[in-house]
Design a protein around this motif. Structure first.
Motif, PDB file in Angstrom:
ATOM      1  N   ALA A  88      -3.296  -4.632  -8.637  1.00 43.13           N
ATOM      2  CA  ALA A  88      -2.952  -4.748  -7.220  1.00 43.13           C
ATOM      3  C   ALA A  88      -1.547  -4.200  -7.023  1.00 43.13           C
ATOM      4  CB  ALA A  88      -3.028  -6.201  -6.764  1.00 43.13           C
ATOM      5  N   GLY A  89      -1.379  -3.252  -6.123  1.00 42.82           N
ATOM      6  CA  GLY A  89      -0.084  -2.614  -5.942  1.00 42.82           C
ATOM      7  C   GLY A  89       0.942  -3.522  -5.292  1.00 42.82           C
ATOM      8  N   SER A  90       2.194  -3.261  -5.632  1.00 41.65           N
ATOM      9  CA  SER A  90       3.349  -3.811  -4.903  1.00 41.65           C
ATOM     10  C   SER A  90       4.032  -2.604  -4.290  1.00 41.65           C
ATOM     11  CB  SER A  90       4.285  -4.558  -5.853  1.00 41.65           C
ATOM     12  OG  SER A  90       3.618  -5.622  -6.486  1.00 41.65           O
ATOM     13  N   VAL A  91       3.888  -2.464  -2.988  1.00 39.01           N
ATOM     14  CA  VAL A  91       4.139  -1.198  -2.316  1.00 39.01           C
ATOM     15  C   VAL A  91       5.579  -1.049  -1.875  1.00 39.01           C
ATOM     16  CG1 VAL A  91       3.555   0.241  -0.330  1.00 39.01           C
ATOM     17  CG2 VAL A  91       1.763  -1.039  -1.524  1.00 39.01           C
ATOM     18  N   SER A  92       6.184   0.032  -2.331  1.00 39.08           N
ATOM     19  CA  SER A  92       7.476   0.476  -1.820  1.00 39.08           C
ATOM     20  C   SER A  92       7.190   1.305  -0.569  1.00 39.08           C
ATOM     21  CB  SER A  92       8.173   1.313  -2.904  1.00 39.08           C
ATOM     22  OG  SER A  92       9.295   1.958  -2.384  1.00 39.08           O
ATOM     23  N   LEU A  93       7.393   0.702   0.588  1.00 41.32           N
ATOM     24  CA  LEU A  93       6.861   1.238   1.842  1.00 41.32           C
ATOM     25  C   LEU A  93       7.938   1.835   2.739  1.00 41.32           C
ATOM     26  CD1 LEU A  93       4.345   1.439   3.771  1.00 41.32           C
ATOM     27  CD2 LEU A  93       5.089  -0.765   4.703  1.00 41.32           C
ATOM     28  N   SER A  94       7.773   3.096   3.106  1.00 39.47           N
ATOM     29  CA  SER A  94       8.504   3.634   4.248  1.00 39.47           C
ATOM     30  C   SER A  94       7.867   3.023   5.484  1.00 39.47           C
ATOM     31  CB  SER A  94       8.388   5.163   4.313  1.00 39.47           C
ATOM     32  OG  SER A  94       9.019   5.786   3.226  1.00 39.47           O
ATOM     33  N   VAL A  95       8.551   2.072   6.111  1.00 41.47           N
ATOM     34  CA  VAL A  95       7.863   1.236   7.096  1.00 41.47           C
ATOM     35  C   VAL A  95       7.400   2.016   8.321  1.00 41.47           C
ATOM     36  CG1 VAL A  95       9.025  -0.852   6.281  1.00 41.47           C
ATOM     37  CG2 VAL A  95       9.976   0.412   8.205  1.00 41.47           C
ATOM     38  N   ALA A  96       7.939   3.220   8.557  1.00 40.86           N
ATOM     39  CA  ALA A  96       7.433   4.057   9.644  1.00 40.86           C
ATOM     40  C   ALA A  96       5.979   4.438   9.437  1.00 40.86           C
ATOM     41  CB  ALA A  96       8.289   5.319   9.781  1.00 40.86           C
ATOM     42  N   LEU A  97       5.500   4.346   8.197  1.00 36.82           N
ATOM     43  CA  LEU A  97       4.098   4.648   7.928  1.00 36.82           C
ATOM     44  C   LEU A  97       3.175   3.711   8.688  1.00 36.82           C
ATOM     45  CD1 LEU A  97       2.597   6.699   6.022  1.00 36.82           C
ATOM     46  CD2 LEU A  97       2.292   4.782   4.453  1.00 36.82           C
ATOM     47  N   CYS A  98       3.664   2.505   8.997  1.00 41.66           N
ATOM     48  CA  CYS A  98       2.852   1.544   9.759  1.00 41.66           C
ATOM     49  C   CYS A  98       2.467   2.112  11.121  1.00 41.66           C
ATOM     50  CB  CYS A  98       3.596   0.225   9.933  1.00 41.66           C
ATOM     51  SG  CYS A  98       3.929  -0.657   8.398  1.00 41.66           S
ATOM     52  N   GLN A  99       3.330   2.946  11.702  1.00 40.63           N
ATOM     53  CA  GLN A  99       3.020   3.580  12.977  1.00 40.63           C
ATOM     54  C   GLN A  99       2.355   4.951  12.802  1.00 40.63           C
ATOM     55  OE1 GLN A  99       6.330   2.060  12.837  1.00 40.63           O
ATOM     56  NE2 GLN A  99       5.400   0.287  13.817  1.00 40.63           N
TER      57      GLN A  99
END
Length: 293
Positions: A88-99
């Protein structure tokens, strides 16, 4: 940092031998977590005086499109291999991806992945930010990820690995409890901050696929072999006190058709070995904090 101090006082010096013993569930010796970087790069980002977002003049269509392979194709290929072997991944997220591409984030949620912040865009840098700007990024990250995933972020990996002198203090103040921005150890370690209870979880530049393919010029087979050799050593040393191995990934690299096969073999090896506790970053932090006060 105090003026004239011998070191930056980010963490205490703690020699590897004779530390308090760390144990992982079910007698496992190495906690293994996978950190997919789900990122968004702007094709024509604002210029920063200290660093170019793209090597070519903007707009860099080639650079943008290469990385966009992650969100169109290779995320799915990478994620399916991870799920096949129970990672199961622990995601390093560019939060703009949510949009921009909520479908990618939703797929991670459906797979039971954990999300932490990698800033807003991976083409925006924290150098020279004032405190208000940096607080705005942290607050935006907390709000946006919670709205998109239902999770309150616990961790931080600075956007494009860029920081200010106050970054660690600020994320601790906002209640985050782990950072991936220190590459100094193979076990979880305490971080010195003005408030909060921040620890560093081992992330990796050495077995990061970006370094493997772009810096060390590894073949896919060499990279997979490197993962196995990293795991073997850490699992062996973990018999004395539990170690942590992170596998940082970028789907547009590891998810390419010619690379995914050897990577799958490496995950199969680790999953079948019997010494790996395959977990998410937050689970590993909780297990550590439950025994090391």
């Amino acid at each position: 940092m105090k003026e004239g101090a011998a070191d930056p006082e980010i963490y205490e010096f703690n020699p590897y031998r004779n530390r308090p013993k760390i144990t992982w569930p079910d007698g496992k010796t190495c906690a293994v977590w996978v950190a997919p970087n789900l990122e968004y790069y702007e094709i024509d980002p604002p210029l920063h005086p200290q660093r170019k977002a793209w090597a070519k003049p903007h707009p860099d269509v080639v650079g943008y499109a290469h990385r966009d392979h992650s969100n169109r194709v290779s995320h799915w290929r990478m994620a399916e291999v991870m799920s096949k072997y129970g990672f199961a991944g622990s995601v390093s997220l560019s939060v703009a991806l949510c949009q921009h591409h909520p479908e990618v984030v939703a797929d991670g949620v459906a797979r039971g992945w954990e999300f932490f912040s990698h800033g807003i865009y991976n083409t925006r840098y924290c150098y020279d930010m004032d405190e208000a700007q940096e607080r705005a990024i942290i607050e935006d990250s907390i709000k946006t990820v919670e709205e998109a995933t239902g999770q309150k972020i616990r961790g931080w990996l600075a956007p494009a690995l860029t920081h200010t002198p106050r970054t660690l203090d600020l994320i601790a103040e906002y209640g985050l409890d782990y950072t991936c921005d220190l590459y100094h150890d193979d076990q979880i370690q305490r971080v010195i901050t003005k408030s909060g209870n921040l620890v560093s979880i081992p992330y990796s530049l050495e077995v990061n696929d970006h370094y493997g393919f772009f810096v060390y010029n590894m073949s896919p087979r060499e990279y997979a072999d490197t993962l196995i050799r990293q795991y073997e050593r850490l699992a062996s040393e973990g018999e004395a006190s539990g170690t942590v191995m992170c596998i940082p990934l970028h789907a547009y690299l590891i998810g390419q058709p010619h690379r995914i096969g050897p990577f799958e073999e490496a995950l199969r090896y680790i999953a079948n070995d019997g010494r790996a506790w395959i977990a998410r970053a937050g689970d590993i932090v909780d297990a550590y904090k439950g025994q090391i006060k």
